[in-house]
Scaffold this active site. Sequence first.
Site, mmCIF file in Angstrom:
data_model
loop_
_atom_site.group_PDB
_atom_site.id
_atom_site.type_symbol
_atom_site.label_atom_id
_atom_site.label_comp_id
_atom_site.label_asym_id
_atom_site.label_seq_id
_atom_site.Cartn_x
_atom_site.Cartn_y
_atom_site.Cartn_z
ATOM 1 N N LYS A 131 -26.350 -84.950 -6.753
ATOM 2 C CA LYS A 131 -26.962 -86.259 -6.529
ATOM 3 C C LYS A 131 -25.881 -87.242 -6.077
ATOM 4 O O LYS A 131 -24.816 -87.339 -6.704
ATOM 5 C CB LYS A 131 -27.612 -86.766 -7.808
ATOM 6 C CG LYS A 131 -28.797 -85.937 -8.285
ATOM 7 C CD LYS A 131 -30.042 -86.219 -7.470
ATOM 8 C CE LYS A 131 -31.264 -85.522 -8.025
ATOM 9 N NZ LYS A 131 -32.480 -85.806 -7.242
ATOM 10 N N ASP A 136 -28.225 -84.896 -2.344
ATOM 11 C CA ASP A 136 -29.517 -85.575 -2.450
ATOM 12 C C ASP A 136 -29.249 -87.043 -2.716
ATOM 13 O O ASP A 136 -28.778 -87.419 -3.788
ATOM 14 C CB ASP A 136 -30.354 -84.970 -3.570
ATOM 15 C CG ASP A 136 -31.753 -85.568 -3.638
ATOM 16 O OD1 ASP A 136 -32.085 -86.409 -2.769
ATOM 17 O OD2 ASP A 136 -32.515 -85.200 -4.539
ATOM 18 N N GLU A 164 -30.477 -84.317 1.543
ATOM 19 C CA GLU A 164 -31.860 -84.755 1.365
ATOM 20 C C GLU A 164 -31.934 -86.285 1.406
ATOM 21 O O GLU A 164 -31.142 -86.970 0.768
ATOM 22 C CB GLU A 164 -32.412 -84.249 0.029
ATOM 23 C CG GLU A 164 -32.496 -82.739 -0.077
ATOM 24 C CD GLU A 164 -33.023 -82.295 -1.436
ATOM 25 O OE1 GLU A 164 -33.490 -83.153 -2.213
ATOM 26 O OE2 GLU A 164 -32.958 -81.088 -1.723
ATOM 27 N N ASP A 174 -37.543 -85.934 2.253
ATOM 28 C CA ASP A 174 -38.068 -85.637 0.918
ATOM 29 C C ASP A 174 -39.119 -86.688 0.547
ATOM 30 O O ASP A 174 -40.306 -86.514 0.801
ATOM 31 C CB ASP A 174 -36.922 -85.605 -0.083
ATOM 32 C CG ASP A 174 -37.347 -85.194 -1.477
ATOM 33 O OD1 ASP A 174 -38.565 -85.055 -1.717
ATOM 34 O OD2 ASP A 174 -36.474 -85.018 -2.343
ATOM 35 N N LYS A 226 -42.574 -81.190 -2.611
ATOM 36 C CA LYS A 226 -42.834 -81.376 -4.037
ATOM 37 C C LYS A 226 -44.348 -81.324 -4.235
ATOM 38 O O LYS A 226 -45.052 -82.299 -3.932
ATOM 39 C CB LYS A 226 -42.277 -82.718 -4.529
ATOM 40 C CG LYS A 226 -40.764 -82.809 -4.615
ATOM 41 C CD LYS A 226 -40.350 -84.153 -5.192
ATOM 42 C CE LYS A 226 -38.870 -84.184 -5.551
ATOM 43 N NZ LYS A 226 -38.006 -84.154 -4.364
#
Length: 372
Positions: A172, A201, A227, A252, A280
């Site tokens: 992250k 991400d 992402e 995303d 997702k």
Amino acid sequence: MPSRLELVRPLKTARATYWERRGFLVQLVDEEGRVGQGEAMPLPEFGTEPLDTCELVIQSHLKALRDQVFSDSLDAIEEAFMIPRGDPTQWKGIHLRVEEDLPEAPAADHAVELALLDLLAQRLGVPLSRLLSRSARSEVEVNALLTSDGPQELAEEARRAVAEGYRTLKIKVAGRPIDADEARVRAVREAVGSEVNLRLDANGGWSEKEALQALERLSWYGLELCEQPVAPDDHQALWRVQRRVQFPLAADEAIANPASIPVLLGTAGGMPAARIFVLKPMVLGGLLPALMFARQAARQGLGAYVTSSLDGVVSRAGAAHLAAALPWGKLASGLGVGSLFKTDENDPAERAFRPVGGRIVLPDAPGLGLPK
């Protein structure tokens, strides 16, 4: 049924910090005693409805099922899936009606759809992945999500993940100075060597200018992809950044809005905004909408992979079956998050979908294959 999962330690993203996840479990029982399971764990920061709305819509879905006569609904679903050479993802009937004054609720839709698909696959005696695709794979490669903050701790976590068999690590970024993120990425790359895939991400946490600056610096560390580097609603910025970097960008949070899909895929004219798409199911409203999106992307020569929304094992099981059914299975999916939660390591369901050697081997059992 309400559910709650507590994280082992807080997970920080560019959008929020999470200590726990709350949601609902859904169970549907047919006339022969089979149980279909579904789960809703809303994540409003990523495009779902709030928790209270989710509960209301689940109740509306369940009332609609009772009013339609549940066995008749299952028969209609089975007929749609049994059409020779048909594409069940084109069938819209599985999306149940809700009361007119209730808003859209993708997490609630996901829960009930998953329970219905689980039941249908059990009735047909096939794993859910084979219901979604005749050419579904039997196992799914997954990435390890690294959750430590400091560079040294992150490097140690990365070494452990690689020792366990993971070949793709996810970090992250954003929400902190670029210098700090560079130190973290550098520490991981030095810890694991050049053969392990690193993906970032940003959760939309950078401006366009920041994204260009950050990705130019971080690209030196051999990135697989990044992402959502920019805000989800700025598709032009995503397109411009993709033109400037050598590795793929993955949309995303941007695909949570259905109206954005033609623009992102390039089917509305122009070039695609990204080269990869992160699916997702909880945010997209179920496995079928996610599979439809993946097939659209594949027709455009674009890739897709599945990630969890920090869900429980029922949702992760459904996501694993979806990942196995994708037309493009070259990228690791983000489903190895069970260890982030305080759960019983001996729980049969958790063990069935726990990655081993960086892969989830799907149970060869009807439906989701969750132990009873």
